[in-house]
Design a protein around this motif. Structure first.
Motif, PDB file in Angstrom:
ATOM      1  N   SER A  60       0.819  -1.209   0.000  1.00 35.26           N
ATOM      2  CA  SER A  60       0.000   0.000   0.000  1.00 35.26           C
ATOM      3  C   SER A  60       0.855   1.262   0.000  1.00 35.26           C
ATOM      4  N   GLY A  61       2.010   1.198   0.690  1.00 39.13           N
ATOM      5  CA  GLY A  61       2.913   2.356   0.724  1.00 39.13           C
ATOM      6  C   GLY A  61       3.446   2.682  -0.664  1.00 39.13           C
ATOM      7  N   ALA A  62       3.852   1.639  -1.397  1.00 39.19           N
ATOM      8  CA  ALA A  62       4.356   1.850  -2.764  1.00 39.19           C
ATOM      9  C   ALA A  62       3.253   2.394  -3.669  1.00 39.19           C
ATOM     10  N   ALA A  63       2.039   1.849  -3.510  1.00 40.76           N
ATOM     11  CA  ALA A  63       0.916   2.311  -4.323  1.00 40.76           C
ATOM     12  C   ALA A  63       0.599   3.775  -4.019  1.00 40.76           C
ATOM     13  N   LEU A  64       0.633   4.130  -2.736  1.00 33.46           N
ATOM     14  CA  LEU A  64       0.378   5.518  -2.352  1.00 33.46           C
ATOM     15  C   LEU A  64       1.396   6.461  -2.982  1.00 33.46           C
ATOM     16  N   ARG A  65       2.652   6.071  -2.958  1.00 30.84           N
ATOM     17  CA  ARG A  65       3.698   6.918  -3.550  1.00 30.84           C
ATOM     18  C   ARG A  65       3.450   7.130  -5.039  1.00 30.84           C
ATOM     19  N   GLY A  66       3.043   6.083  -5.724  1.00 27.09           N
ATOM     20  CA  GLY A  66       2.748   6.218  -7.147  1.00 27.09           C
ATOM     21  C   GLY A  66       1.593   7.167  -7.405  1.00 27.09           C
ATOM     22  N   ALA A  67       0.523   7.025  -6.609  1.00 25.18           N
ATOM     23  CA  ALA A  67      -0.638   7.905  -6.766  1.00 25.18           C
ATOM     24  C   ALA A  67      -0.276   9.342  -6.429  1.00 25.18           C
ATOM     25  N   LEU A  68       0.479   9.524  -5.348  1.00 27.85           N
ATOM     26  CA  LEU A  68       0.836  10.872  -4.903  1.00 27.85           C
ATOM     27  C   LEU A  68       1.735  11.576  -5.909  1.00 27.85           C
ATOM     28  N   ALA A  69       2.694  10.857  -6.465  1.00 25.82           N
ATOM     29  CA  ALA A  69       3.592  11.460  -7.451  1.00 25.82           C
ATOM     30  C   ALA A  69       2.801  11.948  -8.659  1.00 25.82           C
ATOM     31  N   THR A  70       1.827  11.144  -9.090  1.00 28.24           N
ATOM     32  CA  THR A  70       0.989  11.538 -10.225  1.00 28.24           C
ATOM     33  C   THR A  70       0.141  12.760  -9.880  1.00 28.24           C
ATOM     34  N   ILE A  71      -0.415  12.781  -8.673  1.00 28.72           N
ATOM     35  CA  ILE A  71      -1.238  13.913  -8.233  1.00 28.72           C
ATOM     36  C   ILE A  71      -0.405  15.186  -8.156  1.00 28.72           C
ATOM     37  N   VAL A  72       0.836  15.071  -7.674  1.00 29.36           N
ATOM     38  CA  VAL A  72       1.717  16.240  -7.585  1.00 29.36           C
ATOM     39  C   VAL A  72       1.996  16.809  -8.976  1.00 29.36           C
ATOM     40  N   VAL A  73       2.218  15.933  -9.948  1.00 30.31           N
ATOM     41  CA  VAL A  73       2.459  16.387 -11.324  1.00 30.31           C
ATOM     42  C   VAL A  73       1.229  17.141 -11.845  1.00 30.31           C
ATOM     43  N   VAL A  74       0.051  16.570 -11.635  1.00 28.21           N
ATOM     44  CA  VAL A  74      -1.179  17.217 -12.100  1.00 28.21           C
ATOM     45  C   VAL A  74      -1.399  18.535 -11.355  1.00 28.21           C
ATOM     46  N   HIS A  75      -1.079  18.553 -10.066  1.00 28.20           N
ATOM     47  CA  HIS A  75      -1.179  19.789  -9.277  1.00 28.20           C
ATOM     48  C   HIS A  75      -0.342  20.905  -9.891  1.00 28.20           C
ATOM     49  N   HIS A  76       0.901  20.599 -10.233  1.00 31.48           N
ATOM     50  CA  HIS A  76       1.769  21.621 -10.813  1.00 31.48           C
ATOM     51  C   HIS A  76       1.311  22.020 -12.214  1.00 31.48           C
ATOM     52  N   LEU A  77       0.724  21.089 -12.944  1.00 26.61           N
ATOM     53  CA  LEU A  77       0.173  21.427 -14.257  1.00 26.61           C
ATOM     54  C   LEU A  77      -1.011  22.391 -14.114  1.00 26.61           C
ATOM     55  N   SER A  78      -1.834  22.178 -13.086  1.00 29.68           N
ATOM     56  CA  SER A  78      -3.021  23.019 -12.896  1.00 29.68           C
ATOM     57  C   SER A  78      -2.654  24.462 -12.563  1.00 29.68           C
ATOM     58  N   GLN A  79      -1.426  24.688 -12.126  1.00 29.63           N
ATOM     59  CA  GLN A  79      -0.972  26.048 -11.843  1.00 29.63           C
ATOM     60  C   GLN A  79      -0.586  26.795 -13.120  1.00 29.63           C
ATOM     61  N   ARG A  80      -0.464  26.042 -14.218  1.00 27.56           N
ATOM     62  CA  ARG A  80      -0.017  26.640 -15.472  1.00 27.56           C
ATOM     63  C   ARG A  80      -0.963  26.398 -16.632  1.00 27.56           C
ATOM     64  N   ALA A  81      -1.980  25.577 -16.439  1.00 28.54           N
ATOM     65  CA  ALA A  81      -2.961  25.278 -17.488  1.00 28.54           C
ATOM     66  C   ALA A  81      -4.363  25.378 -16.897  1.00 28.54           C
ATOM     67  N   ASP A  82      -5.340  25.617 -17.767  1.00 26.10           N
ATOM     68  CA  ASP A  82      -6.726  25.756 -17.340  1.00 26.10           C
ATOM     69  C   ASP A  82      -7.377  24.375 -17.287  1.00 26.10           C
ATOM     70  N   PHE A  83      -7.689  23.907 -16.075  1.00 25.92           N
ATOM     71  CA  PHE A  83      -8.335  22.611 -15.911  1.00 25.92           C
ATOM     72  C   PHE A  83      -9.855  22.759 -15.749  1.00 25.92           C
ATOM     73  N   GLY A  84     -10.366  23.914 -16.160  1.00 24.11           N
ATOM     74  CA  GLY A  84     -11.807  24.134 -16.075  1.00 24.11           C
ATOM     75  C   GLY A  84     -12.290  24.086 -14.642  1.00 24.11           C
ATOM     76  N   VAL A  85     -13.382  23.360 -14.414  1.00 23.19           N
ATOM     77  CA  VAL A  85     -13.982  23.290 -13.082  1.00 23.19           C
ATOM     78  C   VAL A  85     -13.089  22.546 -12.087  1.00 23.19           C
ATOM     79  N   PHE A  86     -12.063  21.833 -12.601  1.00 20.21           N
ATOM     80  CA  PHE A  86     -11.179  21.063 -11.723  1.00 20.21           C
ATOM     81  C   PHE A  86      -9.938  21.851 -11.308  1.00 20.21           C
ATOM     82  N   THR A  87      -9.782  23.060 -11.837  1.00 21.08           N
ATOM     83  CA  THR A  87      -8.563  23.824 -11.588  1.00 21.08           C
ATOM     84  C   THR A  87      -8.306  24.043 -10.104  1.00 21.08           C
ATOM     85  N   GLU A  88      -9.291  24.559  -9.402  1.00 16.58           N
ATOM     86  CA  GLU A  88      -9.121  24.861  -7.976  1.00 16.58           C
ATOM     87  C   GLU A  88      -8.882  23.602  -7.157  1.00 16.58           C
TER      88      GLU A  88
END
Length: 389
Positions: A60-88
């Motif tokens: 579960s720890g390894a799976a969490l790290r994989g999910a979190l790394a992906t979320i962090v990437v999307v988080h940083h993308l949302s600061q530079r691209a318009d994600f519509g209603v999901f931006t905030e």
């Protein structure tokens, strides 16, 4: 002529509308993909009183790290691209994902220390090597990318970036902070030995010291607003079995207040942003609320993970390259933004490029480790042969 001008404006409005619709569809699809990625292979134990022995077991720890790394990437993308209603939404999950990374690190270190004799021996060499080798290699990638894109990094600019709290390897502040905690943990192991509670208490003090230092250097709040999750992970590792026994029959009664305190912190953070500039203390409210939210988010997650198992091949793969994803994401998210105007293409290239580059970097680091180990082994063999004559 006026009529033609109105037609042009109408086409622009329509174009903007359709671009917005497509970006909303893309963001919704990406969100659905992330949710499927996390939930695929997950299991929930609904039986009353049944809890896992470990919240963050190896799978579960390894799976969490994989999910979190992906979320962090999307988080940083949302600061530079318009994600519509999901931006905030994505803009406000970054510090929580980082908090879980800190928690997992503190949890894992304390688990190893309590179960491994002589864990302090060779600790710094192994731990620092694990993060600094890929960090240095990523630095060379940044320098090469800078030259290719016509914006070379000078030695002075590289040095200044660290002094100013904005490392030229984008988003790598987390690596610097985790190195700090590795050194702190090593020193505490050496001084306090097996006095685990003392180690955890002093780790909290080290967080306060870190916050004071960052604020005195005028570093951004992201450098410290989630660091208390590190000692919380240590405390959780020490009291995990005791906690499971205590909450077994009143699980919901313990989880609910933790979730409410997390929600209170998140709400306070949003209130601070909504009223930024209106009060002299809005920045402090945001920071303190972020600390509260991140602390109780990891606590809530630890409780939830007592009932949940995560894991699938995709998450395990991403978890294995999570550090490299954290390091290489800026190569695409930051350096490519001014070269790709279409948000969908920009996001797609950034996500795919980050994963591929992270995988290649992990392979390069692995090959380097094997070469060094082989060289060390050959030296030992030659030394033994020389001694034996």
């Amino acid at each position: 002529m006026r009529g033609d001008g109105n037609k042009v404006k109408l086409h622009i409005k329509r174009g903007g509308f359709f671009i917005g619709v497509f970006m909303n569809i893309f963001a919704a699809a990406l969100s659905a993909a992330l949710l499927i990625l996390i939930l695929c292979g997950a299991s929930l134990d609904t039986r009353s009183g049944r809890l896992k022995d470990e919240s963050f077991d190896r799978g579960s720890g390894a799976a969490l790290r994989g999910a979190l790394a992906t979320i962090v990437v999307v988080h940083h993308l949302s600061q530079r691209a318009d994600f519509g209603v999901f931006t905030e939404l994505y803009k406000n999950v970054g510090y929580l994902a980082v908090a879980v990374f800190f928690c997992l690190s503190g949890y894992g270190l304390m688990k190893r220390h309590t179960s491994t004799d002589g864990y302090a021996k060779g600790f710094l060499k192994k731990r620092l090597g694990t993060v600094l080798v890929p960090y240095i290699l990523t630095g060379f990638l940044y320098i090469a990318a800078g030259y290719l894109l016509g914006a070379p990094y000078t030695p002075r600019a590289i040095a200044d970036s660290f002094v100013k709290g904005d490392p030229f390897i984008q988003f790598s502040w987390y690596i610097i902070v985790i190195v700090y905690f590795y050194i702190v943990f090593y020193l505490l192991m050496r001084v306090c030995k097996r006095r685990y509670k003392t180690i955890a208490a002093l780790a909290f003090a080290a967080c306060v010291l870190h916050i004071i230092l960052c604020r005195s250097l005028h570093y951004g709040a992201w450098w410290y607003n989630a660091v208390f999750a590190f000692p919380i992970g240590m405390v959780w590792a020490l009291n995990e079995k005791r906690t499971a026994k205590a909450v077994r029959r009143r699980y919901a009664a313990v989880l609910l207040p933790s979730l409410l305190l997390f929600a209170a912190g998140a709400a306070g953070r949003q209130w601070g942003y909504a009223h930024a500039g209106e009060t002299a203390h809005s920045t402090d409210i945001i920071t303190l609320s972020s600390m509260l939210a991140s602390a109780f988010f990891v606590t809530s997650l630890a409780l939830i993970m007592m009932k949940v198992r995560l894991g699938n091949k995709a998450l395990t793969f991403l978890g294995g390259i999570s550090l490299e994803m954290y390091l290489t994401q800026g190569l695409f998210i930051v350096l490519l933004r001014e070269h790709i105007s279409n948000d969908i293409i920009y996001c797609g290239v950034s996500i795919a490029g980050t994963i591929v580059t992270a995988f290649l970097l992990s392979k390069a680091v692995s090959l380097m480790k094997k070469a060094l180990q082989k060289g060390h082994s050959d030296k030992n063999i030659k030394r033994k042969e020389a001694i034996n004559g």
